[in-house]
Motif scaffolding. Structure first.
Motif, PDB file in Angstrom:
ATOM      1  N   MET A 186       0.842  -1.174   0.000  1.00 10.59           N
ATOM      2  CA  MET A 186       0.000   0.000   0.000  1.00 10.59           C
ATOM      3  C   MET A 186       0.888   1.238   0.000  1.00 10.59           C
ATOM      4  SD  MET A 186      -3.220  -0.800   2.452  1.00 10.59           S
ATOM      5  CE  MET A 186      -3.747  -2.472   2.665  1.00 10.59           C
ATOM      6  N   GLU A 187       0.424   2.240  -0.707  1.00 12.61           N
ATOM      7  CA  GLU A 187       1.140   3.503  -0.774  1.00 12.61           C
ATOM      8  C   GLU A 187       0.432   4.514   0.130  1.00 12.61           C
ATOM      9  OE1 GLU A 187       2.038   7.032  -4.050  1.00 12.61           O
ATOM     10  OE2 GLU A 187       1.111   5.163  -4.712  1.00 12.61           O
ATOM     11  N   ILE A 188       1.209   5.337   0.824  1.00  8.23           N
ATOM     12  CA  ILE A 188       0.643   6.399   1.655  1.00  8.23           C
ATOM     13  C   ILE A 188       1.056   7.736   1.069  1.00  8.23           C
ATOM     14  CG2 ILE A 188       0.596   7.499   3.919  1.00  8.23           C
ATOM     15  CD1 ILE A 188       1.389   4.865   5.148  1.00  8.23           C
ATOM     16  N   ILE A 189       0.079   8.626   0.907  1.00  8.69           N
ATOM     17  CA  ILE A 189       0.348   9.997   0.489  1.00  8.69           C
ATOM     18  C   ILE A 189      -0.037  10.888   1.656  1.00  8.69           C
ATOM     19  CG2 ILE A 189      -0.226  11.845  -1.128  1.00  8.69           C
ATOM     20  CD1 ILE A 189      -0.940   9.610  -3.156  1.00  8.69           C
ATOM     21  N   ARG A 190       0.918  11.639   2.163  1.00 12.98           N
ATOM     22  CA  ARG A 190       0.659  12.578   3.258  1.00 12.98           C
ATOM     23  C   ARG A 190       0.262  13.920   2.654  1.00 12.98           C
ATOM     24  NH1 ARG A 190       0.127   9.553   7.860  1.00 12.98           N
ATOM     25  NH2 ARG A 190       1.743   7.965   7.834  1.00 12.98           N
TER      26      ARG A 190
ATOM     27  N   ALA B  71      -4.198  11.060   5.915  1.00 10.14           N
ATOM     28  CA  ALA B  71      -3.394  10.297   4.956  1.00 10.14           C
ATOM     29  C   ALA B  71      -4.272   9.690   3.878  1.00 10.14           C
ATOM     30  CB  ALA B  71      -2.634   9.188   5.672  1.00 10.14           C
ATOM     31  N   GLU B  72      -3.786   9.750   2.658  1.00  4.81           N
ATOM     32  CA  GLU B  72      -4.423   9.057   1.545  1.00  4.81           C
ATOM     33  C   GLU B  72      -3.710   7.718   1.378  1.00  4.81           C
ATOM     34  OE1 GLU B  72      -5.445   9.668  -3.194  1.00  4.81           O
ATOM     35  OE2 GLU B  72      -4.339  11.227  -2.113  1.00  4.81           O
ATOM     36  N   ILE B  73      -4.474   6.674   1.245  1.00  2.00           N
ATOM     37  CA  ILE B  73      -3.925   5.324   1.127  1.00  2.00           C
ATOM     38  C   ILE B  73      -4.353   4.750  -0.215  1.00  2.00           C
ATOM     39  CG2 ILE B  73      -3.921   3.010   2.120  1.00  2.00           C
ATOM     40  CD1 ILE B  73      -4.833   4.566   4.773  1.00  2.00           C
ATOM     41  N   ILE B  74      -3.375   4.240  -0.955  1.00  2.00           N
ATOM     42  CA  ILE B  74      -3.677   3.640  -2.252  1.00  2.00           C
ATOM     43  C   ILE B  74      -3.234   2.180  -2.199  1.00  2.00           C
ATOM     44  CG2 ILE B  74      -3.348   3.747  -4.740  1.00  2.00           C
ATOM     45  CD1 ILE B  74      -2.640   6.731  -4.361  1.00  2.00           C
TER      46      ILE B  74
ATOM     47  N   ARG C 127      -2.160  -0.018  11.570  1.00  2.00           N
ATOM     48  CA  ARG C 127      -1.699   0.397  12.892  1.00  2.00           C
ATOM     49  C   ARG C 127      -0.239   0.850  12.867  1.00  2.00           C
ATOM     50  NH1 ARG C 127      -5.034  -1.108  17.197  1.00  2.00           N
ATOM     51  NH2 ARG C 127      -6.745  -2.465  16.584  1.00  2.00           N
ATOM     52  N   THR C 128       0.602   0.183  12.103  1.00  2.00           N
ATOM     53  CA  THR C 128       2.023   0.516  12.043  1.00  2.00           C
ATOM     54  C   THR C 128       2.295   1.763  11.212  1.00  2.00           C
ATOM     55  OG1 THR C 128       2.612  -1.810  12.268  1.00  2.00           O
ATOM     56  CG2 THR C 128       4.291  -0.372  11.329  1.00  2.00           C
ATOM     57  N   ASN C 129       1.569   1.954  10.123  1.00  5.21           N
ATOM     58  CA  ASN C 129       1.888   3.003   9.166  1.00  5.21           C
ATOM     59  C   ASN C 129       0.989   4.231   9.181  1.00  5.21           C
ATOM     60  OD1 ASN C 129       4.123   1.722   7.458  1.00  5.21           O
ATOM     61  ND2 ASN C 129       2.563   0.130   7.541  1.00  5.21           N
ATOM     62  N   VAL C 130      -0.217   4.095   9.740  1.00  7.45           N
ATOM     63  CA  VAL C 130      -1.159   5.211   9.676  1.00  7.45           C
ATOM     64  C   VAL C 130      -1.618   5.631  11.074  1.00  7.45           C
ATOM     65  CG1 VAL C 130      -3.323   6.069   8.698  1.00  7.45           C
ATOM     66  CG2 VAL C 130      -1.910   4.469   7.377  1.00  7.45           C
ATOM     67  N   ALA C 131      -2.345   4.759  11.776  1.00  8.74           N
ATOM     68  CA  ALA C 131      -2.862   5.095  13.102  1.00  8.74           C
ATOM     69  C   ALA C 131      -3.177   3.813  13.869  1.00  8.74           C
ATOM     70  CB  ALA C 131      -4.129   5.942  12.992  1.00  8.74           C
ATOM     71  N   ASP C 132      -2.856   3.809  15.136  1.00  9.12           N
ATOM     72  CA  ASP C 132      -3.117   2.657  15.991  1.00  9.12           C
ATOM     73  C   ASP C 132      -4.514   2.803  16.589  1.00  9.12           C
ATOM     74  OD1 ASP C 132      -2.910   0.363  17.472  1.00  9.12           O
ATOM     75  OD2 ASP C 132      -1.468   1.164  18.914  1.00  9.12           O
TER      76      ASP C 132
ATOM     77  N   GLY D 191      -9.146   3.355  -6.402  1.00  9.18           N
ATOM     78  CA  GLY D 191      -9.157   2.521  -5.205  1.00  9.18           C
ATOM     79  C   GLY D 191      -8.587   3.206  -3.979  1.00  9.18           C
ATOM     80  N   ASN D 192      -8.393   4.512  -4.050  1.00  9.82           N
ATOM     81  CA  ASN D 192      -7.782   5.236  -2.934  1.00  9.82           C
ATOM     82  C   ASN D 192      -8.766   5.430  -1.781  1.00  9.82           C
ATOM     83  OD1 ASN D 192      -9.239   7.016  -4.633  1.00  9.82           O
ATOM     84  ND2 ASN D 192      -8.005   8.766  -4.029  1.00  9.82           N
ATOM     85  N   GLN D 193      -8.187   5.631  -0.603  1.00 11.75           N
ATOM     86  CA  GLN D 193      -8.948   5.830   0.630  1.00 11.75           C
ATOM     87  C   GLN D 193      -8.374   7.050   1.348  1.00 11.75           C
ATOM     88  OE1 GLN D 193      -9.374   1.968   2.824  1.00 11.75           O
ATOM     89  NE2 GLN D 193      -8.037   1.253   1.194  1.00 11.75           N
ATOM     90  N   LEU D 194      -9.190   7.685   2.170  1.00  6.52           N
ATOM     91  CA  LEU D 194      -8.709   8.819   2.949  1.00  6.52           C
ATOM     92  C   LEU D 194      -8.925   8.532   4.428  1.00  6.52           C
ATOM     93  CD1 LEU D 194      -7.427  11.635   2.658  1.00  6.52           C
ATOM     94  CD2 LEU D 194      -9.743  12.593   2.764  1.00  6.52           C
ATOM     95  N   TRP D 195      -7.834   8.620   5.203  1.00  7.82           N
ATOM     96  CA  TRP D 195      -7.892   8.482   6.660  1.00  7.82           C
ATOM     97  C   TRP D 195      -8.060   9.875   7.230  1.00  7.82           C
ATOM     98  CZ3 TRP D 195      -9.116   6.435  10.939  1.00  7.82           C
ATOM     99  CH2 TRP D 195      -8.566   6.845  12.143  1.00  7.82           C
ATOM    100  N   ILE D 196      -9.170  10.063   7.980  1.00  9.60           N
ATOM    101  CA  ILE D 196      -9.491  11.330   8.623  1.00  9.60           C
ATOM    102  C   ILE D 196      -9.617  11.050  10.114  1.00  9.60           C
ATOM    103  CG2 ILE D 196     -11.119  13.251   8.734  1.00  9.60           C
ATOM    104  CD1 ILE D 196     -12.045  12.310   5.882  1.00  9.60           C
ATOM    105  N   PRO D 197      -8.607  11.431  10.910  1.00  2.19           N
ATOM    106  CA  PRO D 197      -8.650  11.125  12.342  1.00  2.19           C
ATOM    107  C   PRO D 197      -9.664  11.979  13.099  1.00  2.19           C
ATOM    108  CG  PRO D 197      -6.569  12.187  11.753  1.00  2.19           C
ATOM    109  CD  PRO D 197      -7.389  12.100  10.511  1.00  2.19           C
ATOM    110  N   ALA D 198      -9.954  11.583  14.325  1.00  2.00           N
ATOM    111  CA  ALA D 198     -10.781  12.414  15.205  1.00  2.00           C
ATOM    112  C   ALA D 198     -10.109  13.779  15.308  1.00  2.00           C
ATOM    113  CB  ALA D 198     -10.903  11.766  16.576  1.00  2.00           C
TER     114      ALA D 198
END
Length: 185
Positions: free
Chosen positions: A1-5, A12-15, A36-41, A108-115
């Motif tokens: 998986m690729e991470i774009i900050r 983070a955008e995850i592809i 958990r290791t690369n984006v958020a636990d 197929g990209n995803q967006l991680w949006i934290p609290a």
């Protein structure tokens, strides 16, 4: 998986990688240990899906306050989505700033949006389906939002964004300057 900050810290955008051949493709779209290791636990406790029938549908900007604050991992299953995250963490160097990412099933990209971030989107095509994992369940008492068209934030929504598609709740959301302090950086 690729991470774009992106410019907003912790978003983070995850592809996911796709393995393609003449039949189509295979893709691992989520791996708990990798995330958990690369984006958020975090733990995901619920998965939601929404269908927006018309192009230009605007939903948001939404968030939940503690103790039901939600991180969201968002992806588009059908159509095309203009997805937005706004930093609402008081004291953050990017407070009130936003980023956008176009989400599509083709990419197929995803967006991680934290609290600590408000989330919203606009559909760029009809019959767009958004799917998102969340880190806390829905709570009516903690369900809050921010005005989608707040000039202080100045999200550059696509020209198809149609204010007539807003829910009654989204038509009455406060501006950033009148929003309570729900998150600290």
């Amino acid at each position: 998986m690729e991470i774009i900050r992106h410019a907003l810290q912790d978003v983070a955008e995850i592809i996911p990688k796709r393995h393609e051949d003449a039949r189509g493709y295979f893709s691992e779209i989520f791996k708990d240990d990798w995330f958990r290791t690369n984006v958020a636990d975090v733990d995901f406790v619920q998965e939601n899906q929404s269908l927006s029938r018309t192009t230009g549908t605007v939903r948001g900007l939404h968030f939940q306050s503690e103790p039901y604050a939600q991180g969201k991992l968002v992806r588009c299953l059908a159509g095309l989505i203009y997805d937005v995250a706004v930093d609402i963490r008081v004291g953050s160097p990017t407070y009130g700033q936003w980023i956008s990412v176009e989400l599509s099933p083709e990419k197929g990209n995803q967006l991680w949006i934290p609290a600590g971030f408000a989330h919203g989107f606009c559909t760029l095509s009809a019959d767009s389906v958004l799917c998102y994992k969340v880190t806390a369940g829905y709570s009516t008492d903690n369900d809050l939002g921010l005005a989608w068209d707040d000039p202080q934030i100045a999200v550059s929504w696509p020209s198809v964004a149609d204010a007539n598609t807003l829910s009654g709740k989204d038509r009455k959301q406060p501006t950033l300057s009148s929003l309570g302090q729900y998150f600290r950086f």
